[in-house]
Scaffold this motif. Structure first.
Motif, PDB file in Angstrom:
ATOM      1  N   ASN A  33     112.572  80.260  -4.308  1.00 48.07           N
ATOM      2  CA  ASN A  33     113.467  79.923  -3.211  1.00 48.07           C
ATOM      3  C   ASN A  33     112.828  78.766  -2.424  1.00 48.07           C
ATOM      4  O   ASN A  33     111.750  78.906  -1.852  1.00 48.07           O
ATOM      5  N   HIS A  34     113.512  77.633  -2.393  1.00 46.91           N
ATOM      6  CA  HIS A  34     112.998  76.430  -1.726  1.00 46.91           C
ATOM      7  C   HIS A  34     112.660  76.680  -0.244  1.00 46.91           C
ATOM      8  O   HIS A  34     111.680  76.141   0.281  1.00 46.91           O
ATOM      9  N   LEU A  35     113.460  77.524   0.402  1.00 48.50           N
ATOM     10  CA  LEU A  35     113.224  77.811   1.824  1.00 48.50           C
ATOM     11  C   LEU A  35     111.893  78.537   2.015  1.00 48.50           C
ATOM     12  O   LEU A  35     111.136  78.245   2.945  1.00 48.50           O
ATOM     13  N   GLY A  45     109.452  78.185   0.102  1.00 50.18           N
ATOM     14  CA  GLY A  45     108.460  77.137  -0.152  1.00 50.18           C
ATOM     15  C   GLY A  45     108.042  76.436   1.129  1.00 50.18           C
ATOM     16  O   GLY A  45     106.842  76.229   1.369  1.00 50.18           O
ATOM     17  N   HIS A  46     109.010  76.107   1.992  1.00 51.91           N
ATOM     18  CA  HIS A  46     108.655  75.402   3.237  1.00 51.91           C
ATOM     19  C   HIS A  46     107.686  76.226   4.079  1.00 51.91           C
ATOM     20  O   HIS A  46     106.780  75.680   4.705  1.00 51.91           O
ATOM     21  N   VAL A  47     107.873  77.537   4.124  1.00 51.14           N
ATOM     22  CA  VAL A  47     106.949  78.391   4.893  1.00 51.14           C
ATOM     23  C   VAL A  47     105.584  78.432   4.203  1.00 51.14           C
ATOM     24  O   VAL A  47     104.534  78.327   4.855  1.00 51.14           O
ATOM     25  N   VAL A  55     113.021  73.887   9.604  1.00 55.33           N
ATOM     26  CA  VAL A  55     113.996  72.862   9.984  1.00 55.33           C
ATOM     27  C   VAL A  55     113.995  71.760   8.928  1.00 55.33           C
ATOM     28  O   VAL A  55     113.012  71.049   8.759  1.00 55.33           O
ATOM     29  N   SER A  56     115.135  71.666   8.219  1.00 55.03           N
ATOM     30  CA  SER A  56     115.202  70.676   7.137  1.00 55.03           C
ATOM     31  C   SER A  56     116.550  69.977   7.182  1.00 55.03           C
ATOM     32  O   SER A  56     117.280  70.077   8.165  1.00 55.03           O
ATOM     33  N   GLY A  57     116.875  69.282   6.084  1.00 56.16           N
ATOM     34  CA  GLY A  57     118.145  68.574   6.028  1.00 56.16           C
ATOM     35  C   GLY A  57     119.345  69.512   6.025  1.00 56.16           C
ATOM     36  O   GLY A  57     120.438  69.142   6.436  1.00 56.16           O
ATOM     37  N   THR A  79     107.818  67.605   4.190  1.00 52.43           N
ATOM     38  CA  THR A  79     108.954  67.188   3.363  1.00 52.43           C
ATOM     39  C   THR A  79     108.781  67.772   1.956  1.00 52.43           C
ATOM     40  O   THR A  79     107.714  68.269   1.604  1.00 52.43           O
ATOM     41  N   ASP A  80     109.851  67.700   1.167  1.00 51.03           N
ATOM     42  CA  ASP A  80     109.887  68.414  -0.110  1.00 51.03           C
ATOM     43  C   ASP A  80     108.746  68.024  -1.054  1.00 51.03           C
ATOM     44  O   ASP A  80     108.455  66.841  -1.239  1.00 51.03           O
ATOM     45  N   ASN A  81     108.120  69.020  -1.644  1.00 47.35           N
ATOM     46  CA  ASN A  81     107.003  68.798  -2.564  1.00 47.35           C
ATOM     47  C   ASN A  81     106.856  70.034  -3.448  1.00 47.35           C
ATOM     48  O   ASN A  81     107.350  71.114  -3.126  1.00 47.35           O
TER      49      ASN A  81
HETATM   50 ZN    ZN Z   1     113.283  71.058   1.788  1.00 49.07          ZN
END
Ligand code: ZN
Ligand code: KG4
Length: 325
Positions: free
Chosen positions: A111-113, A115-117, A136-138, A299-301
């Motif tokens: 889950n990409h979300l 991932g941000h955490v 907080v993302s796009g 940012t996305d990675n």
């Molecule tokens: Zn993202």
């Protein structure tokens, strides 16, 4: 040592990473597609998907080479399965499935979300849940509680636009190029938020709304019309940024009051915003420990995807463009 290969292709960054034990980045190569989408003023899904497919083989070679890791040394492959653009996700998952079959390695869908955490765990190897997160993302402005690894509870979200989307739309109104968020951040540094103030959104509870603020900016620009100066634009960028940032932090503070947490994570592309970084530190200070990933991990990675894959549990890699928490 457990080695995870991460693959991220949910939007307009193609990335491959190798992470040890879910914490230590051995390689995190990122290719941004800004030049592909710039002329269109936004991400063109079809072009994004094709570019992921073109770039992935080379990025994969680079990541393995930088990490000095051979495919047989890997313990797990982790690929973003959503949320994101469906064609883009399909490319990443397709490549991930192909590699897992060829190398006889397990594959997990991430889950990409999450991932941000998990980007915050890469920034601070001692960080453990429970924690309170603001992502907080796009496409998201979510307040979440993370009681343990692989478990998230949403406690607040936006009713309309996400913060990043609001920044991107405001940037377009102000005549700034793509991507808008970083450009607006730079312009705001030249402005005074008090000169042409904009209303701060106020919704009950832990809900966000940014569409009214966007309309307010549109009206201010219409009032100024042809007479708008460079300084006016900078002042409006600063006012807009301040309203978004203070609104994000007001709810974060409320969440912290309602159910105290000792660890707070602010992450996602918008966490690269300079005012948000400064103000979040001030708001959280003395109440909890704040972790904001460094800019390249906001940012996305793929490193954050590898970390989430390592800690989050095993999932199927079926694509879900609107995957929630
Ligand atoms: Zn993202
Ligand atoms: O997390 P991310 O890379 O991709 C998504 O998962 O959506 O976030 C991208 C968003 C975009 O809306 C971009 O404009 C915004 O993050 N962003 C920023 C800044 N850097 C990126 N917004 C405000 N200030 C920045 N410095």
């Amino acid at each position: 040592m457990a080695l995870t290969l991460g693959i991220e292709t949910s939007c307009d960054e193609t990335s491959v990473a190798v992470v040890a034990d879910g914490r230590r980045i051995l390689a995190n190569v990122i290719h941004s597609q800004v030049d592909v989408h710039e002329a269109f003023g936004g991400v063109v899904p079809e072009l994004a998907a094709r570019d992921h497919l073109v770039r992935l083989p080379h990025l994969l070679d680079m990541a393995l080479e930088q990490a000095k890791v051979a495919p047989q040394d890997l313990d797990l492959l982790a690929v973003t399965r959503g949320p994101g653009l469906v064609g883009c996700l399909l490319v990443g998952v397709g490549v991930g499935e192909g590699l897992a079959a060829a190398w006889s390695k397990p594959l997990t869908g991430v889950n990409h979300l999450w991932g941000h955490v998990y980007a915050a765990m890469l920034a601070r190897p001692d960080l453990e849940p429970p924690l309170l997160g603001l992502v907080v993302s796009g496409a998201h402005s979510d307040l979440v509680r993370m009681p343990e690894h692989g478990r998230f509870e949403v406690i607040g979200r936006t009713r309309d636009d996400a913060a990043g989307e609001a920044f991107d739309k405001a940037a377009r109104m102000l005549g700034l190029g793509f991507p808008g968020g970083p450009a607006l951040d730079r312009l705001a540094r030249q402005g005074d938020p008090k000169r042409r103030p904009l209303p701060k959104p106020s919704l009950p509870g832990l809900e966000y709304s940014f569409s009214g603020l966007k309309t307010a900016l549109l009206y201010r620009l219409r009032e100024l019309g042809e007479a708008v100066t460079e300084q006016d634009r900078a002042d409006l960028a600063a006012a807009f940024e301040q309203s978004v940032v203070e609104s994000l932090l007001e709810k974060l503070e409320r969440a912290l009051n309602e159910t105290p947490a000792s660890e707070v994570v602010v992450a996602g592309g918008v966490a690269a915003n300079s005012l948000l970084r400064q103000r979040a530190a001030e708001v959280v200070a003395g109440r909890a420990r704040l972790t904001m990933p460094p800019l390249e991990l906001c940012t996305d990675n793929a490193a954050m995807i590898a970390a989430a894959g390592h800690y989050g549990g095993r999932f199927g890699a079926d694509v879900d463009p609107s995957l929630g928490w």
